[in-house]
Design a protein around this motif. Structure first.
Motif, short mmCIF file in Angstrom:
data_model
loop_
_atom_site.label_atom_id
_atom_site.label_comp_id
_atom_site.label_asym_id
_atom_site.label_seq_id
_atom_site.Cartn_x
_atom_site.Cartn_y
_atom_site.Cartn_z
N ASN A 161 35.50 44.69 57.05
CA ASN A 161 34.63 43.83 57.84
C ASN A 161 34.51 42.43 57.22
OD1 ASN A 161 32.99 43.20 60.00
ND2 ASN A 161 31.13 43.82 58.94
N ILE A 162 35.64 41.78 57.07
CA ILE A 162 35.71 40.48 56.40
C ILE A 162 35.21 39.38 57.33
CG2 ILE A 162 37.27 38.80 55.33
CD1 ILE A 162 39.05 41.20 54.60
N PRO A 163 34.22 38.60 56.90
CA PRO A 163 33.70 37.52 57.75
C PRO A 163 34.66 36.34 57.83
CG PRO A 163 32.52 37.58 55.65
CD PRO A 163 33.49 38.74 55.65
N ASP A 164 34.45 35.50 58.83
CA ASP A 164 35.24 34.28 58.96
C ASP A 164 35.15 33.46 57.68
OD1 ASP A 164 35.97 34.88 61.55
OD2 ASP A 164 34.39 33.66 62.46
N GLY A 165 36.25 32.85 57.32
CA GLY A 165 36.29 32.02 56.12
C GLY A 165 36.63 32.79 54.86
N GLU A 166 36.82 34.11 54.97
CA GLU A 166 37.20 34.92 53.82
C GLU A 166 38.49 35.65 54.12
OE1 GLU A 166 32.64 35.88 52.42
OE2 GLU A 166 34.11 37.47 52.34
N THR A 167 39.12 36.14 53.08
CA THR A 167 40.34 36.93 53.23
C THR A 167 40.38 37.98 52.13
OG1 THR A 167 42.73 36.78 53.58
CG2 THR A 167 41.84 35.46 51.79
N ALA A 168 41.36 38.83 52.17
CA ALA A 168 41.53 39.85 51.14
C ALA A 168 42.94 39.77 50.59
CB ALA A 168 41.28 41.24 51.72
N VAL A 169 43.04 39.91 49.27
CA VAL A 169 44.34 40.00 48.62
C VAL A 169 44.35 41.26 47.77
CG1 VAL A 169 44.78 37.51 48.61
CG2 VAL A 169 43.71 38.58 46.63
N GLU A 170 45.54 41.78 47.55
CA GLU A 170 45.71 42.98 46.74
C GLU A 170 46.34 42.61 45.41
OE1 GLU A 170 47.95 47.30 47.11
OE2 GLU A 170 48.31 45.76 48.62
N ILE A 171 45.81 43.22 44.35
CA ILE A 171 46.40 43.04 43.02
C ILE A 171 46.64 44.42 42.41
CG2 ILE A 171 45.33 40.78 42.66
CD1 ILE A 171 43.37 42.24 40.71
N PRO A 172 47.58 44.53 41.47
CA PRO A 172 47.83 45.83 40.85
C PRO A 172 46.79 46.15 39.77
CG PRO A 172 49.31 44.21 39.93
CD PRO A 172 48.54 43.51 41.01
N ASP A 173 46.61 47.42 39.51
CA ASP A 173 45.69 47.87 38.46
C ASP A 173 46.00 47.22 37.12
OD1 ASP A 173 44.19 49.54 40.07
OD2 ASP A 173 45.30 51.35 39.53
N ARG A 174 47.26 46.93 36.85
CA ARG A 174 47.63 46.41 35.53
C ARG A 174 47.05 45.03 35.25
NH1 ARG A 174 52.39 47.23 38.36
NH2 ARG A 174 53.24 45.33 39.25
N LEU A 175 46.50 44.33 36.26
CA LEU A 175 45.84 43.04 36.02
C LEU A 175 44.36 43.18 35.69
CD1 LEU A 175 47.31 40.40 38.48
CD2 LEU A 175 47.51 40.50 36.02
N VAL A 176 43.76 44.31 36.01
CA VAL A 176 42.32 44.50 35.81
C VAL A 176 41.89 44.27 34.36
CG1 VAL A 176 40.43 46.16 35.96
CG2 VAL A 176 42.06 45.93 37.86
N PRO A 177 42.66 44.71 33.34
CA PRO A 177 42.22 44.46 31.97
C PRO A 177 42.09 42.97 31.61
CG PRO A 177 43.92 46.14 32.00
CD PRO A 177 43.84 45.56 33.38
N PHE A 178 42.68 42.10 32.39
CA PHE A 178 42.58 40.66 32.11
C PHE A 178 41.26 40.06 32.56
CE2 PHE A 178 47.17 41.36 32.11
CZ PHE A 178 47.51 40.78 30.90
N PHE A 179 40.51 40.76 33.43
CA PHE A 179 39.19 40.28 33.82
C PHE A 179 38.27 40.37 32.62
CE2 PHE A 179 40.59 41.30 38.14
CZ PHE A 179 40.08 40.24 38.85
N ARG A 180 37.64 39.26 32.28
CA ARG A 180 36.70 39.24 31.16
C ARG A 180 35.64 38.18 31.44
NH1 ARG A 180 41.08 36.27 29.76
NH2 ARG A 180 40.69 34.30 28.73
N THR A 181 34.52 38.31 30.82
CA THR A 181 33.44 37.34 31.03
C THR A 181 33.11 36.57 29.77
OG1 THR A 181 31.80 39.04 30.59
CG2 THR A 181 32.42 38.69 32.89
N ASP A 182 33.91 36.69 28.75
CA ASP A 182 33.62 36.00 27.49
C ASP A 182 34.22 34.61 27.40
OD1 ASP A 182 36.24 36.81 27.30
OD2 ASP A 182 36.05 37.75 25.34
N THR A 183 34.65 34.05 28.54
CA THR A 183 35.24 32.71 28.53
C THR A 183 34.27 31.68 29.03
OG1 THR A 183 36.19 33.01 30.71
CG2 THR A 183 37.59 33.50 28.79
#
Length: 83
Positions: free
Chosen positions: A61-83
Motif C-alpha cells: 500500500n505504497i502512497p504517492d511519492g514513494e516507491t519500493a526497492v529490493e536489496i539482498p540480505d548480505r547488505l543488511v550488516p552494513f546498516f549502522r547508526t554509529d556514523t
C-alpha cells in the motif's frame, strides 16, 4: 554527493541532502548494485532493484511519492547508526 529531498513531506523539499557512501553489493555483477548511503539527516538512501510485482506492491500500500526497492540480505550488516 548531494541530492534534493523530494516527495517526502517530513523533509524540506528545497533542502540539500548530503550522502555518504556506505557499501555496494560486491556479489552483484556487473554493476555491484544495490548500494547503500547514509544521509546527514539520520536516515538511509537505498539504491536497489525496482519492485514490480503487483501483488507485493498492493500488499505494501505504497502512497504517492514513494516507491519500493529490493536489496539482498548480505547488505543488511552494513546498516549502522554509529556514523
Amino acid at each position: 554527493m548531494k541530492i534534493e529531498a523530494r516527495n517526502n513531506p517530513q523533509l524540506d523539499r528545497r533542502a540539500i541532502m548530503r550522502l555518504t557512501f556506505v557499501a555496494k553489493d560486491p556479489d552483484s555483477n556487473p554493476t555491484q548494485s544495490p548500494t547503500l548511503y547514509r544521509t546527514d539527516r539520520g536516515s538511509w538512501v537505498v539504491q536497489g532493484w525496482v519492485v514490480t510485482d503487483p501483488d507485493a506492491l498492493k500488499e505494501m500500500n505504497i502512497p504517492d511519492g514513494e516507491t519500493a526497492v529490493e536489496i539482498p540480505d548480505r547488505l543488511v550488516p552494513f546498516f549502522r547508526t554509529d556514523t
